[in-house]
Enzyme design. Sequence first.
Site, PDB file in Angstrom:
ATOM      1  N   TRP A 190      -1.017  -4.549  -5.730  1.00  0.00           N
ATOM      2  CA  TRP A 190       0.407  -4.352  -5.466  1.00  0.00           C
ATOM      3  C   TRP A 190       1.307  -5.035  -6.489  1.00  0.00           C
ATOM      4  O   TRP A 190       2.322  -4.471  -6.895  1.00  0.00           O
ATOM      5  CB  TRP A 190       0.771  -4.747  -4.031  1.00  0.00           C
ATOM      6  CG  TRP A 190       0.258  -3.741  -3.047  1.00  0.00           C
ATOM      7  CD1 TRP A 190      -0.696  -3.937  -2.091  1.00  0.00           C
ATOM      8  CD2 TRP A 190       0.620  -2.360  -2.958  1.00  0.00           C
ATOM      9  NE1 TRP A 190      -0.936  -2.760  -1.412  1.00  0.00           N
ATOM     10  CE2 TRP A 190      -0.149  -1.775  -1.927  1.00  0.00           C
ATOM     11  CE3 TRP A 190       1.511  -1.539  -3.669  1.00  0.00           C
ATOM     12  CZ2 TRP A 190      -0.051  -0.433  -1.569  1.00  0.00           C
ATOM     13  CZ3 TRP A 190       1.615  -0.189  -3.311  1.00  0.00           C
ATOM     14  CH2 TRP A 190       0.841   0.341  -2.279  1.00  0.00           C
ATOM     15  N   ASP A 227       7.309 -10.426  -2.836  1.00  0.00           N
ATOM     16  CA  ASP A 227       6.909  -9.316  -1.973  1.00  0.00           C
ATOM     17  C   ASP A 227       5.986  -9.903  -0.900  1.00  0.00           C
ATOM     18  O   ASP A 227       4.860 -10.294  -1.190  1.00  0.00           O
ATOM     19  CB  ASP A 227       6.174  -8.257  -2.811  1.00  0.00           C
ATOM     20  CG  ASP A 227       5.620  -7.116  -1.980  1.00  0.00           C
ATOM     21  OD1 ASP A 227       5.782  -7.126  -0.743  1.00  0.00           O
ATOM     22  OD2 ASP A 227       5.030  -6.190  -2.575  1.00  0.00           O
ATOM     23  N   LYS A 245       3.210  -3.206   7.880  1.00  0.00           N
ATOM     24  CA  LYS A 245       1.987  -4.003   7.944  1.00  0.00           C
ATOM     25  C   LYS A 245       2.065  -4.933   9.164  1.00  0.00           C
ATOM     26  O   LYS A 245       1.203  -4.924  10.006  1.00  0.00           O
ATOM     27  CB  LYS A 245       1.793  -4.817   6.662  1.00  0.00           C
ATOM     28  CG  LYS A 245       1.845  -3.981   5.380  1.00  0.00           C
ATOM     29  CD  LYS A 245       0.508  -3.482   4.890  1.00  0.00           C
ATOM     30  CE  LYS A 245       0.620  -2.275   3.979  1.00  0.00           C
ATOM     31  NZ  LYS A 245       1.085  -2.547   2.620  1.00  0.00           N
TER      32      LYS A 245
END
Length: 367
Positions: A107, A177, A201
């Site tokens: 990511w 993040d 999530k």
Amino acid sequence: MMINPRNALNFSGGPGALAQSVLQQVQEAIQEAPGAGLSILGVSHRSDWFAAVVAEAEANVRMLLGLPADYRILFLQGGATQQFSMVPMSLLSGSTLAADYLHTGYWSGKALPEARREGPVRTVWSGADCGFARLPTDAELDFAADAPYLHYVSNETVEGLQFDRVLGRDDVPRICDMSSDFLSAPGDYERFALIYAHAQKNLGPAGVTVVAVKEALMAGMQRDLPGFLDYRAQADAHSIYNTPPVFAIYVVMLVTRWLRDDIGGLAAMDAINRKKAALLYRALDDSDGFYRGRAARADRSRMNVAFNLPDAATERAFLQQAEAAGFSGLAGHRSVGGVRASLYNGLEIEAAAKLVEFMEGFRLQWR
Ligand SMILES: *Cc1c(COP(=O)(O)O)cnc(C)c1O
């Protein structure tokens, strides 16, 4: 009303498991949201009722993270991926100084090229050479004093790597993040200038991304962006710049209320998350090398436990039998394969214990 029991065994990397009590309330809200007199799917985003939902969600996030009044809490669309662009569009375009980025896994690797479109970027450290099997130590990190900001990912969801410290310099804005470990544990969140995390999530359905941004950081942002991509315009509009995802924001409000009232805050949540992770990692470590953890021990994630079995055929059999036994979402991310057990906030300790029991049975039968 019945809740599907398989929801409790959702180990998916995302969208993740949600608490049964939240699912129950969501189910009821589809018919009639309490106090609204309408289905949550038909409530106006301009209603006082929804303004109260946004206000509570904001207050809950602020309280759970321990953020002072000079942070704005926003509910935006476009997922974490839009933040990969919105951050450098706001803070890097036109800069001659490079922003510091860490490349610690899948990511953070997606955030990098988006930043490079907008301005100069320096990769402070990359885990590419070690196959993203570990995170850097402090000795390996040399942050620039003149960087417009530092960007990193607190929990690499795919590889199962998690920082358990705050990185960077206090005189350079930290941007993080936290999509896959948001609201999972207490921390020094006021040391960050901007935190973002999409909901799917740890805190709700896809469609909304929570951003906590310091007012001082917003003051210096690029001024001629499209309004939709401008943090200040979004903040001025109280996250109702255009039609927001009312349903997703409502679920985030319910999940943060559950964290506050039912769980009792982030320290209590962390204690539960640590128990789940300890169960899984013990199952790996006590398996005589049958289950092989991907991440270096010191950097193991408490949210995503990624591992391999002796060979691909055994992994396939494991995933098939696990699915048949009621566990879902255990296949590793398509970029790395293997197995990944995600232990997000909504997953109960009993579910982790059941998975460990299944893993033990599978290992003994296979040997
Ligand atoms: C899943 C994930 C993303 C991707 O988010 P989208 O909302 O799909 O854009 C980004 N960052 C992290 C850390 C993730 O786990």
